[in-house]
Design a protein around this motif. Structure first.
Motif, mmCIF file in Angstrom:
data_model
loop_
_atom_site.group_PDB
_atom_site.id
_atom_site.type_symbol
_atom_site.label_atom_id
_atom_site.label_comp_id
_atom_site.label_asym_id
_atom_site.label_seq_id
_atom_site.Cartn_x
_atom_site.Cartn_y
_atom_site.Cartn_z
ATOM 1 N N SER A 152 6.900 6.123 -4.257
ATOM 2 C CA SER A 152 5.902 6.888 -3.596
ATOM 3 C C SER A 152 5.556 7.976 -4.469
ATOM 4 C CB SER A 152 6.342 7.312 -2.310
ATOM 5 O OG SER A 152 7.575 8.091 -2.446
ATOM 6 N N CYS A 153 6.078 8.058 -5.539
ATOM 7 C CA CYS A 153 5.667 9.097 -6.665
ATOM 8 C C CYS A 153 6.034 10.503 -6.276
ATOM 9 C CB CYS A 153 4.313 9.115 -7.066
ATOM 10 S SG CYS A 153 4.169 7.300 -7.985
ATOM 11 N N PRO A 165 0.779 -1.280 0.034
ATOM 12 C CA PRO A 165 0.146 0.091 0.022
ATOM 13 C C PRO A 165 0.787 1.378 0.065
ATOM 14 C CG PRO A 165 -0.144 -1.095 2.186
ATOM 15 C CD PRO A 165 0.483 -1.882 1.279
ATOM 16 N N MET A 166 0.209 2.421 -0.621
ATOM 17 C CA MET A 166 1.061 3.451 -0.816
ATOM 18 C C MET A 166 1.269 4.209 0.501
ATOM 19 S SD MET A 166 2.522 5.393 -2.601
ATOM 20 C CE MET A 166 1.932 4.603 -4.278
ATOM 21 N N SER A 167 0.601 3.906 1.350
ATOM 22 C CA SER A 167 0.798 4.490 3.089
ATOM 23 C C SER A 167 2.008 3.850 3.624
ATOM 24 C CB SER A 167 -0.478 4.142 3.748
ATOM 25 O OG SER A 167 -0.714 2.716 3.715
ATOM 26 N N LYS A 168 2.116 2.718 3.278
ATOM 27 C CA LYS A 168 3.515 1.875 4.014
ATOM 28 C C LYS A 168 4.506 2.334 3.059
ATOM 29 C CE LYS A 168 5.425 -2.660 3.837
ATOM 30 N NZ LYS A 168 5.419 -4.053 3.266
ATOM 31 N N VAL A 169 4.573 2.789 1.758
ATOM 32 C CA VAL A 169 5.927 3.146 1.064
ATOM 33 C C VAL A 169 6.198 4.580 1.610
ATOM 34 C CG1 VAL A 169 6.727 3.635 -1.220
ATOM 35 C CG2 VAL A 169 5.152 1.756 -0.892
ATOM 36 N N VAL A 170 5.151 5.462 1.723
ATOM 37 C CA VAL A 170 5.352 6.752 2.197
ATOM 38 C C VAL A 170 5.925 6.740 3.548
ATOM 39 C CG1 VAL A 170 4.340 9.002 2.807
ATOM 40 C CG2 VAL A 170 3.588 7.815 0.775
#
Length: 248
Positions: free
Chosen positions: A59-60, A18-23
């Motif tokens: 995370s872009c 999930p993106m939250s984890k990557v951030v």
């Protein structure tokens, strides 16, 4: 409209990472290395090691720059991205002319470079805090585009326009007349995106101080074209007295 995944198994891949984890991983890595960004014009330049470069890509945040350096990679962040990492995530220190900027000083610097920065940052932060990937929407005639996950896995779902009726002429004056709305929705429909308008309200507070952000509110509106062909009842073919078939 829903997400349009770019390949088989990409949805499962996104759910597993999930993106939250990557951030969060990016936030931790930048904090550990005490990263500094350099305010340059209307962007923030950031020099990072391979690990941070990978996390920034995943995370872009920002765009990688081509340089001759082998041990470091440079990224160019937008003003919104730089301020979000510095102020919201507290993982990036930003310097201008070798002087480290406080949050308030940085806010004033950003505003001096873009009069609409308070509105655009509030919109950017609003979507990022909901774990949307937010990138420039200039290709689609919008302010931002919003992705459910990394653009390599899924197409963007929303073309985002930032608006505010409280600013002189509006924070964005492109949707003031019906023809503008019609053009925007036609373009979004042609690229399979929904038009998301974020109305930013200052609630009587000026942008003089950074504390105003706590008082700003965001109202979301989605605008789509009505397609009459999708709303008609089932068609039935009947045969007239002269033998011709007619649709009713």
């Amino acid at each position: 409209m829903g997400p349009r995944w770019k390949g088989k198994g990409f949805k499962a891949k996104a759910l597993a990472d999930p993106m939250s984890k990557v951030v969060l991983q990016l936030q931790s890595s930048l904090n550990q290395s005490n990263c500094e960004g350099f305010l340059c014009g209307c962007s923030v330049l950031l020099s990072v090691q391979a690990e941070q470069a990978d996390l920034l890509n995943r995370s872009c945040f920002g765009e990688a720059m081509v340089t001759a350096e082998k041990d470091k990679q440079w990224f160019q962040l937008s003003l919104e991205e730089g301020f979000y990492l510095s102020y919201a995530l507290k993982c990036l220190r930003i310097v201008e002319d070798k002087c480290l900027k406080s949050d308030e000083q940085l806010w004033q610097c950003m505003k001096s470079r873009s009069t609409l920065f308070p509105y655009f940052y509030k919109a950017y932060c609003h979507l990022r805090m909901k774990n949307w990937v937010v990138m420039s929407g200039i290709t689609y005639g919008a302010d931002f585009v919003a992705y459910r996950h990394h653009p390599e896995l899924v197409h963007s779902e929303y073309a985002v326009i930032v608006s505010s009726e409280e600013e002189e002429g509006g924070a964005n004056n492109r949707l003031r007349v019906w023809s503008d709305v019609h053009c925007a929705t036609r373009l979004c429909g042609g690229v399979a995106k929904a038009l998301l308008v974020l109305d930013i309200s200052r609630n009587g507070h000026s942008a003089d101080s950074l504390s105003c952000l706590e008082s700003y509110t965001v109202k979301e509106r989605t605008i789509t074209r009505w397609n009459p062909e999708q709303c008609r009842e089932d068609h039935t073919m009947v045969e007239s007295e002269n033998g011709a078939k007619e649709e009713i």
